[in-house]
Scaffold this active site. Structure first.
Site, PDB file in Angstrom:
ATOM      1  N   GLY A  87      42.990  20.567  27.795  1.00 39.21           N
ATOM      2  CA  GLY A  87      41.864  21.506  27.841  1.00 39.21           C
ATOM      3  C   GLY A  87      40.956  21.341  26.643  1.00 39.21           C
ATOM      4  O   GLY A  87      41.241  20.606  25.699  1.00 39.21           O
ATOM      5  N   ARG A  90      38.663  21.815  21.257  1.00 39.90           N
ATOM      6  CA  ARG A  90      37.633  21.881  20.200  1.00 39.90           C
ATOM      7  C   ARG A  90      36.259  21.630  20.809  1.00 39.90           C
ATOM      8  O   ARG A  90      35.430  20.926  20.242  1.00 39.90           O
ATOM      9  CB  ARG A  90      37.922  20.893  19.085  1.00 39.90           C
ATOM     10  CG  ARG A  90      38.204  19.544  19.631  1.00 39.90           C
ATOM     11  CD  ARG A  90      37.620  18.441  18.971  1.00 39.90           C
ATOM     12  NE  ARG A  90      38.086  17.300  19.733  1.00 39.90           N
ATOM     13  CZ  ARG A  90      38.175  16.092  19.289  1.00 39.90           C
ATOM     14  NH1 ARG A  90      37.801  15.843  18.089  1.00 39.90           N
ATOM     15  NH2 ARG A  90      38.596  15.126  20.044  1.00 39.90           N
ATOM     16  N   LYS A 110      30.893  20.488  20.317  1.00 40.48           N
ATOM     17  CA  LYS A 110      32.196  19.935  19.933  1.00 40.48           C
ATOM     18  C   LYS A 110      32.457  20.288  18.478  1.00 40.48           C
ATOM     19  O   LYS A 110      31.664  19.939  17.615  1.00 40.48           O
ATOM     20  CB  LYS A 110      32.194  18.404  20.074  1.00 40.48           C
ATOM     21  CG  LYS A 110      32.489  17.944  21.484  1.00 40.48           C
ATOM     22  CD  LYS A 110      32.588  16.431  21.540  1.00 40.48           C
ATOM     23  CE  LYS A 110      33.935  15.911  21.085  1.00 40.48           C
ATOM     24  NZ  LYS A 110      33.995  14.428  21.183  1.00 40.48           N
ATOM     25  N   ASP A 122      42.604  22.955  14.899  1.00 36.52           N
ATOM     26  CA  ASP A 122      41.685  23.922  14.281  1.00 36.52           C
ATOM     27  C   ASP A 122      40.388  24.093  15.067  1.00 36.52           C
ATOM     28  O   ASP A 122      39.527  24.882  14.693  1.00 36.52           O
ATOM     29  CB  ASP A 122      41.386  23.517  12.831  1.00 36.52           C
ATOM     30  CG  ASP A 122      40.734  22.136  12.735  1.00 36.52           C
ATOM     31  OD1 ASP A 122      40.481  21.512  13.799  1.00 36.52           O
ATOM     32  OD2 ASP A 122      40.485  21.686  11.601  1.00 36.52           O
ATOM     33  N   ASP A 249      42.206  12.070  30.505  1.00 39.05           N
ATOM     34  CA  ASP A 249      41.333  13.186  30.109  1.00 39.05           C
ATOM     35  C   ASP A 249      40.048  12.672  29.474  1.00 39.05           C
ATOM     36  O   ASP A 249      39.128  13.458  29.229  1.00 39.05           O
ATOM     37  CB  ASP A 249      42.052  14.142  29.141  1.00 39.05           C
ATOM     38  CG  ASP A 249      42.669  13.416  27.956  1.00 39.05           C
ATOM     39  OD1 ASP A 249      43.452  12.477  28.179  1.00 39.05           O
ATOM     40  OD2 ASP A 249      42.359  13.778  26.812  1.00 39.05           O
ATOM     41  N   ASP A 259      33.868  10.314  25.327  1.00 41.63           N
ATOM     42  CA  ASP A 259      34.822  10.292  24.223  1.00 41.63           C
ATOM     43  C   ASP A 259      34.697   9.018  23.392  1.00 41.63           C
ATOM     44  O   ASP A 259      35.194   7.961  23.763  1.00 41.63           O
ATOM     45  CB  ASP A 259      36.274  10.484  24.692  1.00 41.63           C
ATOM     46  CG  ASP A 259      37.153  10.961  23.537  1.00 41.63           C
ATOM     47  OD1 ASP A 259      37.106  10.319  22.468  1.00 41.63           O
ATOM     48  OD2 ASP A 259      37.853  11.962  23.679  1.00 41.63           O
TER      49      ASP A 259
HETATM   50  P1  AMP Z   1      40.775  13.622  22.414  1.00 42.95           P
HETATM   51  O1  AMP Z   1      41.517  12.915  21.362  1.00 42.95           O
HETATM   52  O2  AMP Z   1      39.383  13.960  22.035  1.00 42.95           O
HETATM   53  O3  AMP Z   1      40.806  12.943  23.723  1.00 42.95           O
HETATM   54  O4  AMP Z   1      41.504  15.037  22.592  1.00 42.95           O
HETATM   55  C1  AMP Z   1      42.743  15.224  23.203  1.00 42.95           C
HETATM   56  C2  AMP Z   1      43.066  16.693  23.246  1.00 42.95           C
HETATM   57  O5  AMP Z   1      43.290  17.200  21.932  1.00 42.95           O
HETATM   58  C3  AMP Z   1      41.997  17.575  23.845  1.00 42.95           C
HETATM   59  O6  AMP Z   1      42.625  18.608  24.574  1.00 42.95           O
HETATM   60  C4  AMP Z   1      41.293  18.118  22.642  1.00 42.95           C
HETATM   61  O7  AMP Z   1      40.632  19.326  22.908  1.00 42.95           O
HETATM   62  C5  AMP Z   1      42.453  18.309  21.679  1.00 42.95           C
HETATM   63  N1  AMP Z   1      42.008  18.289  20.277  1.00 42.95           N
HETATM   64  C6  AMP Z   1      41.628  17.226  19.543  1.00 42.95           C
HETATM   65  N2  AMP Z   1      41.278  17.594  18.301  1.00 42.95           N
HETATM   66  C7  AMP Z   1      41.443  18.929  18.230  1.00 42.95           C
HETATM   67  C8  AMP Z   1      41.259  19.915  17.200  1.00 42.95           C
HETATM   68  N3  AMP Z   1      40.804  19.577  15.989  1.00 42.95           N
HETATM   69  N4  AMP Z   1      41.534  21.197  17.504  1.00 42.95           N
HETATM   70  C9  AMP Z   1      41.990  21.539  18.709  1.00 42.95           C
HETATM   71  N5  AMP Z   1      42.184  20.676  19.720  1.00 42.95           N
HETATM   72  C10 AMP Z   1      41.918  19.380  19.488  1.00 42.95           C
HETATM   73 MG    MG Z   2      38.837  13.638  24.703  1.00 42.68          MG
END
Ligand code: AMP
Ligand code: MG
Length: 491
Positions: A87, A90, A110, A122, A249, A259
């Site tokens: 989900g 951030r 973001k 965070d 995702d 991404d």
């Molecule tokens: P990503 O690496 O952008 O594909 O993110 C994978 C998952 O980790 C997603 O659900 C993001 O929303 C969550 N996520 C990544 N960084 C953060 C963060 N700093 N705080 C909360 N969720 C995060």
């Molecule tokens: Mg992502």
């Protein structure tokens, strides 16, 4: 007229697929960059907003009255392992607008703080990844590759804690939607077929209208989404883009690149090129990307099976037949892209071999991919000097014989030198976001608070196919000591 004419269909039509989530305030929002051209395309009326007003909005400190902030639910296979609940941890969707072309677009922050999906995170973004996403996503768009866009980058005035303390930022992303393969997986994994069906209907209405009239709309949705992925990966492969984290995702069903975490561009041509520090097994290496796209599409197919036919075996057979068309579709699109890179107009049987010979020569001599393709154009100068291109290669005889074969092939098209050259110059960027330039921009911003290198890089990359003599240095491959071999999420 309201500055943000939001029309929030995801919130309205897909109750239960998202959770309300408000941005949290930051200390001292400062605008880094705002994409006026894109704002205009989106139909935002921001003439009366000064930089501070824009910073306040795009940091999440002030909400437009029409905004309906929400975090979307999604799951995802990360490096092959299924996480049933990811989900928007951030990211917060502010709302949707209908742009000047009648297209519905999401505007999403973001890094605006924690959401119900943040888990232990965070909800924040460090400045570096914000700048990287701005640079790369805008370049992809300028290079004609479907991608999410950058509307704004803001400094928060707060620190975020990663391996070290970093300045915080908020990035505003614009996407034709944020529906991911993982969005379907979230509900499929819970056995919520009704939610999958509502999402599929929404996706058809938003992205694949023609599927609604097909005999089997959900199968048609799958086929259309698969076709767009085949086109997309072929296009990004052609310019040497390595996504870096093609988890389900991070695959948008719309067919936009999404991404830009540990992404990179190859310098010298290498099918095994791998930059991401978190990808130990090379799952997302350069030449693996089409295989992974197909693997991700198989995960999408699984979620659609119950909608396609009440007879599960029949449904599986139908989607499998479509899924198995992926390699041929990808290869056809890849060849089409590569032909343009060679200045070819038609498709002929020997083209794949001609292309492969060139790639093999580049690989053998570790030649910069971007420089070599761009240099091909010079070979078609009226004088016909092959020098800049030929000088790159060690084996002169082999190079000459390849050039002769290539010239014969152009002659088969009946194209004159100037037209072939124009095709080459329009297909081969002079400028790409070289990894060391991105790194340089991030280091200057994070370490010295100097945003000039970032702005300059974004400006140069806005016209990737134009020769820009004053910016010639940005064409140059990295020196050995400048080469970036690892990229980090840093989120
Ligand atoms: P990503 O690496 O952008 O594909 O993110 C994978 C998952 O980790 C997603 O659900 C993001 O929303 C969550 N996520 C990544 N960084 C953060 C963060 N700093 N705080 C909360 N969720 C995060
Ligand atoms: Mg992502």
């Amino acid at each position: 007229m309201t500055a943000f004419p939001f029309d929030n269909s995801y919130a309205r039509d897909l109750e239960g697929l998202w959770l309300k989530s408000l941005p949290s305030c930051v200390s001292d929002p400062q605008l880094i960059r705002f994409n006026n051209e894109l704002a205009d395309e989106l139909g935002l009326a921001l003439a009366e907003f000064d930089d501070q007003a824009l910073a306040n909005i795009f940091a999440g400190n002030e909400l437009p009255a029409t905004a309906q902030p929400l975090a979307m639910a999604y799951a995802g296979h990360q490096f092959g392992h299924f996480s049933p609940q990811l989900g928007d941890g951030r990211a917060i969707l502010l709302g949707e607008v209908i742009d000047r072309n009648g297209m519905r677009r999401d505007i999403q922050l973001k890094g605006p703080g924690r959401t119900p999906f943040s888990r232990s995170g965070d909800g924040r973004a460090a400045l570096g990844p914000v700048l990287r996403e701005y640079i790369v996503s805008e370049f992809m768009h300028a290079a004609g590759i479907p991608a999410t866009r950058a509307l704004a980058a803001v400094l928060t005035g707060d620190e975020v804690y990663r391996e070290t303390v970093k300045p915080g930022g908020v990035f505003t992303r614009v996407a034709s939607s944020h529906i991911r393969v993982g969005t379907f997986q979230f509900f499929a994994a819970r056995g919520d077929v009704d939610a999958v069906k509502r999402l599929a209907n929404f996706t058809i209405a938003r992205h694949y209208r023609e599927a609604a009239h097909a005999e089997r709309p959900y199968l048609a949705l799958f086929e259309a989404a698969l076709e767009r992925q085949a086109q997309l990966i072929a296009k990004w492969t052609a310019i040497g883009f390595v996504h870096g984290v093609m988890n389900t995702d991070n695959m948008a069903v719309s067919g936009e690149t999404i991404d830009f975490g540990p992404c990179a561009f190859i310098d010298h041509y290498d099918p095994d090129a791998l930059f991401s520090s978190i990808d130990q097994n090379g799952r997302y290496a350069f030449s693996n990307q089409p295989l992974i796209a197909q693997w991700n599409l198989a995960r999408l197919a699984e979620t659609l099976v119950p909608l396609i036919d009440a007879d599960q075996d029949a449904a599986v057979k139908l989607v499998t037949d479509v899924l198995e068309t992926f390699p041929a579709r990808f290869e056809a699109h890849r060849l089409a892209e590569m032909r343009k890179k060679l200045g070819l107009k038609s498709a002929k049987d020997g083209d794949r071999a001609l292309i492969q010979q060139l790639l093999d020569m580049m690989q053998a001599d570790t030649i910069d991919y971007t420089v070599a393709f761009r240099a091909l154009a010079d070979c078609l100068e009226p004088g016909g000097q092959d020098s800049a291109f030929s000088a790159l290669f060690a084996d002169k005889e082999k190079t000459d014989s390849w050039l002769q074969a290539w010239r014969r092939r152009i002659a088969v098209d009946g194209t004159d030198g100037a037209s072939a050259k124009a095709i080459i110059l329009a297909a081969n960027p002079a400028y790409i976001p070289r990894n060391h330039r991105i790194e340089e921009a991030i280091r200057a911003a994070e370490d010295q608070g100097d945003l000039a290198p970032f702005h300059r890089l974004v400006d140069v990359l806005a016209k990737p196919f134009e020769d820009q003599p004053v910016n010639a240095a940005y064409q140059t491959p990295p020196l050995p000591e400048e080469r970036v071999t690892k990229t980090f999420c840093g989120t």
